[in-house]
Design an enzyme around this catalytic site. Structure first.
Site, PDB file in Angstrom:
ATOM      1  NE  ARG A   1     -24.900  -6.339 -17.144  1.00 42.62           N
ATOM      2  CZ  ARG A   1     -26.028  -6.587 -18.011  1.00 42.62           C
ATOM      3  NH1 ARG A   1     -26.593  -7.675 -17.513  1.00 42.62           N
ATOM      4  NH2 ARG A   1     -26.469  -5.799 -18.827  1.00 42.62           N
TER       5      ARG A   1
ATOM      6  CE1 TYR B   1     -18.762   1.448 -15.210  1.00 40.74           C
ATOM      7  CE2 TYR B   1     -17.711   2.938 -16.713  1.00 40.74           C
ATOM      8  CZ  TYR B   1     -17.815   2.490 -15.407  1.00 40.74           C
ATOM      9  OH  TYR B   1     -16.556   2.360 -14.520  1.00 40.74           O
ATOM     10  CD  GLU B   2     -19.631  -2.899 -19.040  1.00 37.06           C
ATOM     11  OE1 GLU B   2     -20.211  -3.874 -19.432  1.00 37.06           O
ATOM     12  OE2 GLU B   2     -18.414  -2.524 -19.613  1.00 37.06           O
ATOM     13  N   GLY B   3     -24.705  -1.762 -18.407  1.00 34.50           N
ATOM     14  CA  GLY B   3     -26.129  -2.104 -18.242  1.00 34.50           C
ATOM     15  C   GLY B   3     -26.445  -1.159 -16.888  1.00 34.50           C
TER      16      GLY B   3
ATOM     17  CD  GLN C   1     -26.793  -4.568 -14.204  1.00 33.63           C
ATOM     18  OE1 GLN C   1     -26.823  -5.660 -13.760  1.00 33.63           O
ATOM     19  NE2 GLN C   1     -26.356  -4.014 -15.228  1.00 33.63           N
TER      20      GLN C   1
END
Length: 596
Positions: free
Chosen positions: A297, A438-440, A445
């Site tokens: 992240r 992507y990655e949340g 977040q």
């Protein structure tokens, strides 16, 4: 257009905001002072400008391809990755014990930005290897470390993260991949994983997949997920590569951007089961995967800064070159380069201020990470860990949303030519879009910022940050220049609005969750704006002091102007956000579902 690494700005942040001199006093970092930072950044710039950046357009036009289960990457990628590994860049921040260089994140973050500015698609391969390395360092057994870590750290092999399945995107409780224990202590892994970045490629000898799966009889939901190492090729006792494991790429995605990066669908266990090795303990897989996620992240936030920097450089070059219309003030009595037009300057200043603000924020977060892991004082480690954890959703969420604004402005500066693919401005916009997903996603977040980082501690960390901002306000008041006064007015108003939001979030998350989460992303954006603006305010104070001493006066004056612009055109949005969050929740949720 070629890429030029913004070394001077990076070193300014590293020296004056992140205080590399203090980082270099920590155990393990004694050799990593400003001199080392400069030497590493200059070498890194040379490699990325000369080797990686020229492949960026080629990757967009001639992306990775799949044939008979084999993925062939863009011409030149394989050779560039071999040079990347040989130069020791993969192991820059990883432990010396496993072949790394053991440098602080404060230096590594700048190198990460350069790599991603040069070529976002290429940079994704090392990014995933970093995540796999972090997970094994934290939770891997001595046996797994001995087999895999040095090969990952040196770039001989690469790593992946396998979370997502067709029915399980952000909700990992729906993961169905299964793992069956074997008498020899291994597991057989079965299932389908999608969106696997560099899940199959030709750039390294082996690919080390880290895979989430359920062991039979495990609890339902996220508490029953375990993490496994599943190598593409089995590893013999002597470290040589053995038979092909039962994991195969069945397709790669056709995407809006990052086209050169192969995004694979991987099938595990179609021919009897893929052999996997448990990482840590059963049912703790999500906990270990979050180590990779947090590492990734932060890195994705750096990708946002990187692609925005590249778009800014391209827009400036075009604005200096493109001749259209006479300036409105009559300063040139003929058609002139568009950079003379006030609105073009406004767009370029917006791009510049966003990039510099987010870079400053991310660099300070990196130094907090270093202190959290290496400072000799336990209390200092704890405070820095709390600060860094608060920063991760900001660096990821705010910097990536910022990159969309900046790359879109980059197209706008080019006018009609920006819409034409040949100019290259559109690639940055297309590449940037995935960063908010992507990655949340940005909303994930924001959920993290609300739930784990604000409501859980009653807003204590957030308010402690506000107190630090207040100290900078006092320094601005003392400094007293026109620029300092202008920045002080906006920083003070933004901080007060931020505290108001924090009190609302901390006080209402349990009682009125819909009201709070309706404003979660605006809260994330307001927090990001404040912290980036705060760091630029610190920059202003330092730059004015150094300019008065006669140090690199043009650079320092530009730094001060950029800080003031950020305060007057970006930071001033925080009070409006506070009103929307605290007063405007009802109108977000008022319409019944059937009315949409």
């Amino acid at each position: 257009m070629s890429y030029t690494a913004p070394i001077k700005d990076m070193l300014f942040d590293i020296e004056h905001l992140a205080r590399i001199d203090q980082v270099a006093q920590m155990p393990a970092f004694e050799e990593a002072g400003l001199e080392t930072a400069q030497a590493v950044l200059e070498e890194c710039a040379k490699f990325n400008e000369g080797v990686v950046a020229p492949l960026n357009v080629e990757g967009d036009r001639n992306p990775s391809s799949l044939k008979d289960g084999v993925v062939t990457t863009t011409p030149g990628f394989k050779e560039a990755f071999a040079q990347y590994a040989a130069g020791g860049w993969q192991g820059l921040q990883h432990p010396v014990d496993f072949g790394g260089q053991g440098l602080p994140k404060t230096i590594g973050a700048a190198c990460l930005e350069m790599l991603n500015s040069a070529n976002l698609s290429f940079a994704l391969c090392p990014l995933l290897s970093d995540g796999a390395t972090e997970a094994l360092l934290t939770a891997g057994s001595d046996e797994l470390k001995a087999v895999y870590l040095e090969k990952l750290v040196t770039g001989q092999w690469t790593g992946t993260m396998n979370l997502t399945e067709p029915q399980a995107g952000s909700d990992l409780s729906l993961v169905r991949s299964r793992a069956e224990p074997q008498p020899d202590g291994t597991y057989k892994v079965f299932g389908t994983k999608i969106f696997i970045t560099y899940g199959e490629h030709d750039m390294a000898q082996n690919i080390v997949h880290l895979v989430l799966a359920r062991v039979a009889g495990a609890p339902e939901g996220v508490k029953g997920i375990s993490l496994f190492v599943v190598p593409k090729f089995m590893v013999n006792k002597d470290g040589s590569l053995g038979a092909r494991n039962d994991v195969h790429c069945v397709s790669i995605e056709h995407k809006l951007g990052i086209k050169a990066s192969p995004t694979a669908v991987l099938q595990y266990g179609d021919h009897g089961g893929a052999i996997g090795y448990l990482v840590g303990e059963e049912n703790r897989g999500l906990e270990y995967m979050f180590i990779m996620m947090n590492s990734a992240r932060y890195a994705v936030g750096m990708q946002g800064i990187a692609v925005a920097e590249r778009a800014y450089q391209k827009a400036v070059a075009y604005a200096k070159d493109r001749v259209q219309s006479r300036p409105v003030d009559g300063s040139i009595n003929a058609s002139a380069a568009i950079i003379h037009h006030p609105d073009v300057k406004r767009m370029l200043m917006t791009m510049r201020a966003h990039v510099e603000g987010c870079r400053a924020m991310a660099t300070v977060a990196a130094s907090a990470y270093d202190a959290a892991h290496h400072h000799p004082d336990a209390e200092v480690r704890k405070q820095n860990q709390a600060f860094y954890e608060f920063m991760v959703p900001l660096v990821k969420g705010y910097s990536t949303e910022m990159s969309l604004d900046v790359t879109s402005l980059g197209v706008q500066v080019h006018g009609g030519m920006g819409f034409i693919e040949e100019t290259g401005a559109a690639q940055y916009l297309r590449d940037a879009k995935i960063l908010t997903i992507y990655e949340g996603t940005t909303a994930i977040q924001a959920n993290d910022l609300v739930g784990r980082k604000t409501a859980r501690d009653g807003g204590q960390v957030a308010k402690a940050i506000a107190e630090q901002v207040k100290k900078t306000e006092a320094e601005l008041a003392e400094q007293g220049s026109d620029d300092a006064k202008a920045v002080l007015a906006q920083l003070s108003a933004a901080r007060e609005a931020f505290v108001k939001i924090v009190e609302f979030v901390a006080g209402q998350t349990k009682a009125s969750p819909n009201a709070v989460f309706a404003g979660s992303v605006p809260y994330l954006m307001a927090a990001g704006k404040l912290v980036a603006g705060w760091q630029l305010a610190r920059s202003l104070l330092i730059a004015q002091k150094l300019a008065a001493e006669g140090q690199d006066v043009p650079f320092m004056k530009a730094k001060a102007v950029t800080a003031r612009f950020y305060a007057e055109h970006i930071l001033n949005g925080v009070p409006a956000a506070a009103h929307s969050i605290v007063e405007g929740a009802a109108s977000v949720t008022a319409l019944p579902v059937e009315a949409f």
